[in-house]
Design a protein around this motif. Sequence first.
Motif, PDB file in Angstrom:
ATOM      1  N   LEU A   1      -8.452  52.445 -39.761  1.00 53.85           N
ATOM      2  CA  LEU A   1      -8.839  51.567 -39.295  1.00 53.85           C
ATOM      3  C   LEU A   1     -10.030  50.756 -40.379  1.00 53.85           C
ATOM      4  N   LEU A   2      -9.603  49.347 -40.692  1.00 58.94           N
ATOM      5  CA  LEU A   2     -10.465  48.675 -41.782  1.00 58.94           C
ATOM      6  C   LEU A   2     -10.937  47.264 -41.072  1.00 58.94           C
ATOM      7  N   GLY A   3     -12.410  47.163 -41.436  1.00 59.41           N
ATOM      8  CA  GLY A   3     -12.884  45.926 -41.077  1.00 59.41           C
ATOM      9  C   GLY A   3     -14.199  45.923 -41.603  1.00 59.41           C
ATOM     10  N   ARG A   4     -14.790  44.627 -41.601  1.00 55.81           N
ATOM     11  CA  ARG A   4     -16.173  44.343 -41.661  1.00 55.81           C
ATOM     12  C   ARG A   4     -17.061  45.251 -40.979  1.00 55.81           C
ATOM     13  N   PRO A   5     -18.510  45.558 -41.522  1.00 55.07           N
ATOM     14  CA  PRO A   5     -19.275  46.393 -40.812  1.00 55.07           C
ATOM     15  C   PRO A   5     -19.720  45.609 -39.545  1.00 55.07           C
ATOM     16  N   GLY A   6     -19.662  46.493 -38.372  1.00 54.81           N
ATOM     17  CA  GLY A   6     -19.966  46.178 -37.169  1.00 54.81           C
ATOM     18  C   GLY A   6     -18.994  45.288 -36.186  1.00 54.81           C
ATOM     19  N   THR A   7     -17.630  45.514 -36.743  1.00 57.71           N
ATOM     20  CA  THR A   7     -16.502  44.965 -36.002  1.00 57.71           C
ATOM     21  C   THR A   7     -15.694  45.720 -35.043  1.00 57.71           C
ATOM     22  N   GLY A   8     -16.389  47.021 -35.110  1.00 60.81           N
ATOM     23  CA  GLY A   8     -15.682  47.993 -34.074  1.00 60.81           C
ATOM     24  C   GLY A   8     -14.680  48.986 -34.336  1.00 60.81           C
ATOM     25  N   GLU A   9     -14.602  49.184 -35.738  1.00 62.31           N
ATOM     26  CA  GLU A   9     -13.500  50.322 -36.056  1.00 62.31           C
ATOM     27  C   GLU A   9     -13.786  51.720 -35.681  1.00 62.31           C
ATOM     28  N   THR A  10     -15.208  52.103 -35.568  1.00 62.21           N
ATOM     29  CA  THR A  10     -15.601  53.174 -35.226  1.00 62.21           C
ATOM     30  C   THR A  10     -15.560  53.555 -33.650  1.00 62.21           C
ATOM     31  N   ARG A  11     -15.794  52.549 -33.054  1.00 64.59           N
ATOM     32  CA  ARG A  11     -15.624  52.647 -31.500  1.00 64.59           C
ATOM     33  C   ARG A  11     -14.149  52.544 -31.083  1.00 64.59           C
ATOM     34  N   LEU A  12     -13.183  51.963 -32.119  1.00 61.45           N
ATOM     35  CA  LEU A  12     -11.729  52.086 -31.578  1.00 61.45           C
ATOM     36  C   LEU A  12     -11.276  53.423 -32.129  1.00 61.45           C
ATOM     37  N   ALA A  13     -11.808  53.955 -33.093  1.00 58.37           N
ATOM     38  CA  ALA A  13     -11.438  55.277 -33.602  1.00 58.37           C
ATOM     39  C   ALA A  13     -11.805  56.335 -32.625  1.00 58.37           C
ATOM     40  N   THR A  14     -13.078  56.123 -32.223  1.00 60.18           N
ATOM     41  CA  THR A  14     -13.629  57.266 -31.132  1.00 60.18           C
ATOM     42  C   THR A  14     -12.630  57.111 -29.682  1.00 60.18           C
TER      43      THR A  14
ATOM     44  N   LEU B   1     -12.742  53.395 -24.608  1.00 60.14           N
ATOM     45  CA  LEU B   1     -12.243  52.051 -25.134  1.00 60.14           C
ATOM     46  C   LEU B   1     -12.442  51.050 -23.982  1.00 60.14           C
ATOM     47  N   GLU B   2     -12.731  51.628 -22.610  1.00 61.58           N
ATOM     48  CA  GLU B   2     -13.025  50.530 -21.552  1.00 61.58           C
ATOM     49  C   GLU B   2     -14.423  49.687 -21.817  1.00 61.58           C
ATOM     50  N   GLU B   3     -15.182  50.215 -22.713  1.00 64.34           N
ATOM     51  CA  GLU B   3     -16.467  49.627 -23.194  1.00 64.34           C
ATOM     52  C   GLU B   3     -16.127  48.581 -24.326  1.00 64.34           C
ATOM     53  N   PHE B   4     -15.110  48.576 -24.889  1.00 60.95           N
ATOM     54  CA  PHE B   4     -14.911  47.666 -26.228  1.00 60.95           C
ATOM     55  C   PHE B   4     -14.792  46.303 -25.885  1.00 60.95           C
ATOM     56  N   ASP B   5     -15.634  45.535 -26.612  1.00 60.79           N
ATOM     57  CA  ASP B   5     -15.601  44.063 -26.437  1.00 60.79           C
ATOM     58  C   ASP B   5     -14.363  43.430 -27.138  1.00 60.79           C
ATOM     59  N   TRP B   6     -13.246  43.142 -26.290  1.00 64.99           N
ATOM     60  CA  TRP B   6     -11.790  42.744 -26.588  1.00 64.99           C
ATOM     61  C   TRP B   6     -12.000  41.343 -26.890  1.00 64.99           C
ATOM     62  N   ASP B   7     -12.911  40.595 -26.344  1.00 68.09           N
ATOM     63  CA  ASP B   7     -13.027  39.144 -26.853  1.00 68.09           C
ATOM     64  C   ASP B   7     -13.382  38.976 -28.385  1.00 68.09           C
ATOM     65  N   ALA B   8     -14.118  40.218 -28.953  1.00 68.54           N
ATOM     66  CA  ALA B   8     -14.709  39.843 -30.221  1.00 68.54           C
ATOM     67  C   ALA B   8     -13.225  40.065 -31.087  1.00 68.54           C
ATOM     68  N   LEU B   9     -12.288  40.791 -30.722  1.00 66.37           N
ATOM     69  CA  LEU B   9     -11.264  41.129 -31.614  1.00 66.37           C
ATOM     70  C   LEU B   9      -9.979  41.105 -30.664  1.00 66.37           C
ATOM     71  N   PRO B  10      -9.506  39.863 -30.348  1.00 65.82           N
ATOM     72  CA  PRO B  10      -8.262  39.928 -29.374  1.00 65.82           C
ATOM     73  C   PRO B  10      -7.166  40.370 -30.022  1.00 65.82           C
TER      74      PRO B  10
END
Length: 100
Positions: A44-57, A12-21
């Motif tokens: 976790l649901l969202g449009r493709p490429g918005t970070g659901e997989t990164r957040l889940a991981t 999660l430290e590498e997640f772009d929080w600015d994209a989904l504050p």
Amino acid sequence: MRAAGFGARKPLEEFDWDALPAVRQHVAALLSGGFLTDVGKVVLLGRPGTGETRLATGLGIAPAGHQLLFATATDLVTRLIDAHRAGKLPTEPTGSAAPC
């Protein structure tokens, strides 16, 4: 990581929080680990490429001592179709879901 079904390690430290504050507060609540004993499931649901997989991981690699399973929406739909074809799909859903 492999047993849970995660791909690459995505902390999660590498997640772009600015994209989904707006999700930061929800993720912080999930990081407490309460969902592991209280709810048991997180979707976790969202449009493709918005970070659901990164957040889940990121959520999946954070808690120690718990067994987790990661599945994409495609994985779940495939499993449901296979269960339906095999006549093993329950007629009524079980469990409950709560909005966050």
